[in-house]
Write an enzyme that holds these catalytic residues in place. Structure first.
Site, PDB file in Angstrom:
ATOM      1  N   VAL A   1      56.676  30.029  15.119  1.00 24.10           N
ATOM      2  CA  VAL A   1      55.960  30.378  16.052  1.00 24.10           C
ATOM      3  C   VAL A   1      55.981  29.552  17.388  1.00 24.10           C
ATOM      4  CG1 VAL A   1      53.901  31.199  14.691  1.00 24.10           C
ATOM      5  CG2 VAL A   1      53.921  28.850  15.604  1.00 24.10           C
TER       6      VAL A   1
ATOM      7  N   ASN B   1      47.029  31.108  12.469  1.00 22.41           N
ATOM      8  CA  ASN B   1      46.880  30.072  11.686  1.00 22.41           C
ATOM      9  C   ASN B   1      47.801  29.115  11.560  1.00 22.41           C
ATOM     10  OD1 ASN B   1      45.321  29.133   9.124  1.00 22.41           O
ATOM     11  ND2 ASN B   1      47.520  29.432   8.477  1.00 22.41           N
TER      12      ASN B   1
ATOM     13  N   TYR C   1      46.398  16.642  18.012  1.00 32.60           N
ATOM     14  CA  TYR C   1      45.801  17.815  17.149  1.00 32.60           C
ATOM     15  C   TYR C   1      44.304  18.115  17.627  1.00 32.60           C
ATOM     16  CZ  TYR C   1      43.904  20.310  13.020  1.00 32.60           C
ATOM     17  OH  TYR C   1      43.646  21.121  12.136  1.00 32.60           O
TER      18      TYR C   1
ATOM     19  N   ALA D   1      43.332  18.005  20.933  1.00 33.40           N
ATOM     20  CA  ALA D   1      43.656  18.488  22.175  1.00 33.40           C
ATOM     21  C   ALA D   1      44.362  19.996  22.067  1.00 33.40           C
ATOM     22  CB  ALA D   1      44.656  17.529  23.009  1.00 33.40           C
TER      23      ALA D   1
ATOM     24  N   LYS E   1      43.572  22.053  19.249  1.00 34.54           N
ATOM     25  CA  LYS E   1      42.420  22.921  18.915  1.00 34.54           C
ATOM     26  C   LYS E   1      41.430  22.928  20.011  1.00 34.54           C
ATOM     27  CE  LYS E   1      44.471  23.375  14.862  1.00 34.54           C
ATOM     28  NZ  LYS E   1      44.637  24.742  14.174  1.00 34.54           N
TER      29      LYS E   1
HETATM   30  P1  NDP Z   1      48.741  24.335   5.900  1.00 33.15           P
HETATM   31  O1  NDP Z   1      49.874  23.155   6.242  1.00 33.15           O
HETATM   32  O2  NDP Z   1      48.474  24.484   4.383  1.00 33.15           O
HETATM   33  O3  NDP Z   1      49.447  25.376   6.293  1.00 33.15           O
HETATM   34  C1  NDP Z   1      49.961  25.880   7.761  1.00 33.15           C
HETATM   35  C2  NDP Z   1      51.167  26.583   7.519  1.00 33.15           C
HETATM   36  O4  NDP Z   1      51.849  26.945   8.684  1.00 33.15           O
HETATM   37  C3  NDP Z   1      52.393  26.392   6.732  1.00 33.15           C
HETATM   38  O5  NDP Z   1      52.726  27.042   5.780  1.00 33.15           O
HETATM   39  C4  NDP Z   1      53.483  25.716   7.649  1.00 33.15           C
HETATM   40  O6  NDP Z   1      54.636  26.090   7.094  1.00 33.15           O
HETATM   41  C5  NDP Z   1      52.992  26.746   8.680  1.00 33.15           C
HETATM   42  N1  NDP Z   1      54.021  26.330   9.963  1.00 33.15           N
HETATM   43  C6  NDP Z   1      53.907  25.012  10.448  1.00 33.15           C
HETATM   44  N2  NDP Z   1      54.771  25.076  11.576  1.00 33.15           N
HETATM   45  C7  NDP Z   1      55.022  26.322  11.661  1.00 33.15           C
HETATM   46  C8  NDP Z   1      55.792  27.222  12.851  1.00 33.15           C
HETATM   47  N3  NDP Z   1      56.418  26.370  13.706  1.00 33.15           N
HETATM   48  N4  NDP Z   1      55.912  28.557  12.876  1.00 33.15           N
HETATM   49  C9  NDP Z   1      55.411  29.215  11.533  1.00 33.15           C
HETATM   50  N5  NDP Z   1      54.625  28.482  10.634  1.00 33.15           N
HETATM   51  C10 NDP Z   1      54.456  27.080  10.646  1.00 33.15           C
HETATM   52  O7  NDP Z   1      47.574  24.069   6.396  1.00 33.15           O
HETATM   53  P2  NDP Z   1      46.196  24.463   6.068  1.00 33.15           P
HETATM   54  O8  NDP Z   1      46.002  25.460   5.348  1.00 33.15           O
HETATM   55  O9  NDP Z   1      45.300  23.282   5.736  1.00 33.15           O
HETATM   56  O10 NDP Z   1      45.557  25.039   7.880  1.00 33.15           O
HETATM   57  C11 NDP Z   1      45.786  25.995   8.294  1.00 33.15           C
HETATM   58  C12 NDP Z   1      44.987  26.031   9.564  1.00 33.15           C
HETATM   59  O11 NDP Z   1      43.798  25.739   9.733  1.00 33.15           O
HETATM   60  C13 NDP Z   1      45.754  25.234  10.619  1.00 33.15           C
HETATM   61  O12 NDP Z   1      45.937  25.672  12.034  1.00 33.15           O
HETATM   62  C14 NDP Z   1      45.046  23.954  10.502  1.00 33.15           C
HETATM   63  O13 NDP Z   1      45.073  23.345  11.731  1.00 33.15           O
HETATM   64  C15 NDP Z   1      43.503  24.611  10.332  1.00 33.15           C
HETATM   65  N6  NDP Z   1      42.584  23.668   9.985  1.00 33.15           N
HETATM   66  C16 NDP Z   1      42.714  22.994   8.773  1.00 33.15           C
HETATM   67  C17 NDP Z   1      41.768  22.256   8.277  1.00 33.15           C
HETATM   68  C18 NDP Z   1      41.688  21.708   6.862  1.00 33.15           C
HETATM   69  O14 NDP Z   1      40.631  20.913   6.461  1.00 33.15           O
HETATM   70  N7  NDP Z   1      42.815  22.132   6.002  1.00 33.15           N
HETATM   71  C19 NDP Z   1      40.594  22.033   9.030  1.00 33.15           C
HETATM   72  C20 NDP Z   1      40.596  22.631  10.259  1.00 33.15           C
HETATM   73  C21 NDP Z   1      41.526  23.391  10.696  1.00 33.15           C
HETATM   74  P3  NDP Z   1      55.374  24.413   6.276  1.00 33.15           P
HETATM   75  O15 NDP Z   1      54.435  24.166   5.040  1.00 33.15           O
HETATM   76  O16 NDP Z   1      56.627  25.010   5.993  1.00 33.15           O
HETATM   77  O17 NDP Z   1      55.134  23.391   7.364  1.00 33.15           O
END
Ligand code: NDP
Length: 249
Positions: A66, A92, A157, A159, A161
């Site tokens: 992304v 996401n 992070y 900033a 969000k």
């Molecule tokens: P994960 O790390 O499990 O999932 C995030 C996914 O995004 C991973 O599959 C990752 O791939 C992928 N990703 C990372 N960089 C890129 C990129 N440049 N292009 C495409 N895909 C990418 O995270 P979560 O499920 O925990 O979180 C999902 C969302 O929710 C995020 O935005 C997070 O900030 C937000 N969030 C999560 C919270 C939590 O408690 N878990 C709380 C609040 C918000 P790879 O694994 O290969 O890096």
């Protein structure tokens, strides 16, 4: 099936097991949408797409980073090629590179802001072109409570969000007249691979702070995201829904 005949993209949806993106993709498919599972790593995107198909849904996997505008444009173009339209975008994909400000490298700042904020901008821009023509679209951005209250050790992070929240409100004002709804959800402590890696004692302390006395599940986030994509939420735009068990009121 409230989302029948609709087409959705979920970025960063390839994390199997407990990813929030995976839970959103499965929930959208269960509601009837055809889902494009987009992720960095091809095998991960394929695995979650197969999970959706096994559960009786429709899905394809597209590999995309992304942070690259060419990938975001190709993601949208291939989706429209495959399904003929694009109704829903879920931004996401997100990463953390935590450190205290004085120890935070420029690289840690750039990679988090580029993935979390610029990534959402690029995908929203590519999707909006199609949605404006269709005069219809739903975009949900996955922010975080840290983007509202801030967090020591997460300046980059928080900033990014907080930026997503401002992006959401600005685009809501720009695209509301084209029948495009854009909202954000701000999860609190959600049980994912990230929180599973924390010591049990810390997780107990986090749980204790939450009025509902439990950490959230990815499905708690997914259910609200699906609601925001339905017609039941058609008069909601530019809002931030906090999903944190009452942690920050
Ligand atoms: P994960 O790390 O499990 O999932 C995030 C996914 O995004 C991973 O599959 C990752 O791939 C992928 N990703 C990372 N960089 C890129 C990129 N440049 N292009 C495409 N895909 C990418 O995270 P979560 O499920 O925990 O979180 C999902 C969302 O929710 C995020 O935005 C997070 O900030 C937000 N969030 C999560 C919270 C939590 O408690 N878990 C709380 C609040 C918000 P790879 O694994 O290969 O890096």
């Amino acid at each position: 099936m409230t989302l029948s005949n609709q087409v959705a993209i979920v970025t960063g949806a390839g994390r199997a097991g407990k990813g929030i993106g995976r839970a959103i993709a499965l929930a959208l498919a269960k509601a009837g949408a055809s889902v494009v599972i987009s992720d960095f790593v091809p095998e991960n995107a394929d695995r979650v797409a197969n999970e959706v198909i096994t559960a009786g849904g429709k899905a394809i996997a597209i590999t995309s980073d992304v942070t690259l505008s060419s990938d975001c444009e190709e993601l949208v173009a291939r989706t429209v090629n495959e399904f003929g339209r694009l109704d829903i975008l879920i931004n996401n994909a997100g990463i953390t590179r935590d450190n205290l400000l004085l120890r935070m490298s420029e690289d840690d700042w750039d990679s988090v802001v580029n993935t979390n904020l610029k990534g959402a901008f690029l995908c929203t821009k590519a999707a909006a072109r199609i949605m404006v023509k269709q005069r219809r679209g739903k975009i949900v951005n996955i922010a975080s409570v840290m983007g509202i209250v801030g967090n020591a050790g997460q300046a980059n992070y928080a900033a990014s969000k907080g930026g997503i929240i401002a992006l959401t409100k600005s685009v809501a004002k720009e695209l509301g007249s084209r029948n495009i709804n854009i909202n954000a959800v701000a999860p609190g402590f959600i049980q994912t691979v990230m929180t599973d890696a924390l010591p049990e004692e810390l997780r107990d302390r986090m749980r204790e702070q939450v009025p509902l006395k439990r950490l959230g599940e990815p499905e708690d986030v997914a259910n609200i995201v699906v609601f925001l994509c339905t017609e039941a939420a058609s008069y909601l735009t530019g809002q931030v829904i906090t999903i944190d068990g009452g942690l920050f009121m």
